[in-house]
Design a protein around this motif. Structure first.
Motif: not given
Length: 216
Positions: A190-204, A206-211, A78-84
């Motif tokens: 991790r793969l489930k997170i990545e897939r859902n982030l893609i569905e939410l149209n959130i950038q990066q 794969d990186k976010i899922a790893n973190l 929610k309050e994350i700067d995607i660039e950082n």
């Protein structure tokens, strides 16, 4: 023996109302704490989540469906700067719960997260006959290997192993097999997170899922 890979769902983070928590401990009033937790998280429509046991905030990550996961991800970001993101995104709180005959012997404590799996995997390559610290948050525990068994201590705040005593033991090969399954489950999560982030149209995604799963 059972290992459960969990994330912590804190009621205060998902409640939109000022509900009064029970006056007694979760050990004394499991049903009351369960009802409080459910009421809080239901404010965020996490109606399908269930804890690993009443009175706990830990949820088996294998039981989290896509609808609930999207809500959890949006809250975490929610309050994350995607660039950082490297500096701002931390792994989900939680970790591994060890149960024997439905009794909890080890569970994550304060400051533990699901990246803690790496510390558990170190057990399989640890030197024998020496006590080693297993980081599970505050307080932590110690373990040592002898005769193909892994001995665990009780919870402690001690930074040395001079006065550590055995509490219980499990076969090393059994723990190894269980940890392989836990490692596979985390990758699937991790793969489930990545897939859902893609569905939410959130950038990066794969990186976010790893973190979020402690892989960075």
């Amino acid at each position: 023996m059972e290992l459960i890979n969990t994330i912590e769902i804190s009621p205060s983070e998902y409640s939109s109302n000022d509900y009064k928590s029970p006056n007694s401990s979760s050990l004394e009033s499991k049903n009351e704490w369960y009802n409080y937790w459910k009421k809080c998280i239901n404010d965020s429509n996490l109606t399908e989540l269930e804890p690993i046991e009443k009175g706990s905030y830990f949820v088996d990550l294998n039981t989290i469906n896509d609808t609930s996961l999207k809500i959890i991800l949006l809250k975490a970001l929610k309050e994350i700067d995607i660039e950082n993101i490297d500096d701002e995104i931390l792994p989900f709180n939680g970790g591994i719960v060890l149960k024997i005959n439905d009794q909890k012997f080890i569970e994550p404590n304060c400051c533990c997260d699901i990246g803690n799996l790496a510390d558990w995997l170190d057990i399989l390559i640890a030197q024998k006959e020496e006590w080693h610290q297993l980081w599970i948050g505050h307080p932590w525990i110690y373990y040592k290997i002898a005769d193909d068994l892994i001995y665990f201590s009780d919870y402690t705040d001690e930074n040395d192993s001079l006065n550590i005593k055995e509490k219980f033991s499990i076969p090393r090969n059994v723990l190894g097999d269980k940890l392989k399954k836990i490692e596979q489950q985390r990758e699937e999560f991790r793969l489930k997170i990545e897939r859902n982030l893609i569905e939410l149209n959130i950038q990066q995604p794969d990186k976010i899922a790893n973190l979020l799963t402690g892989l960075n």
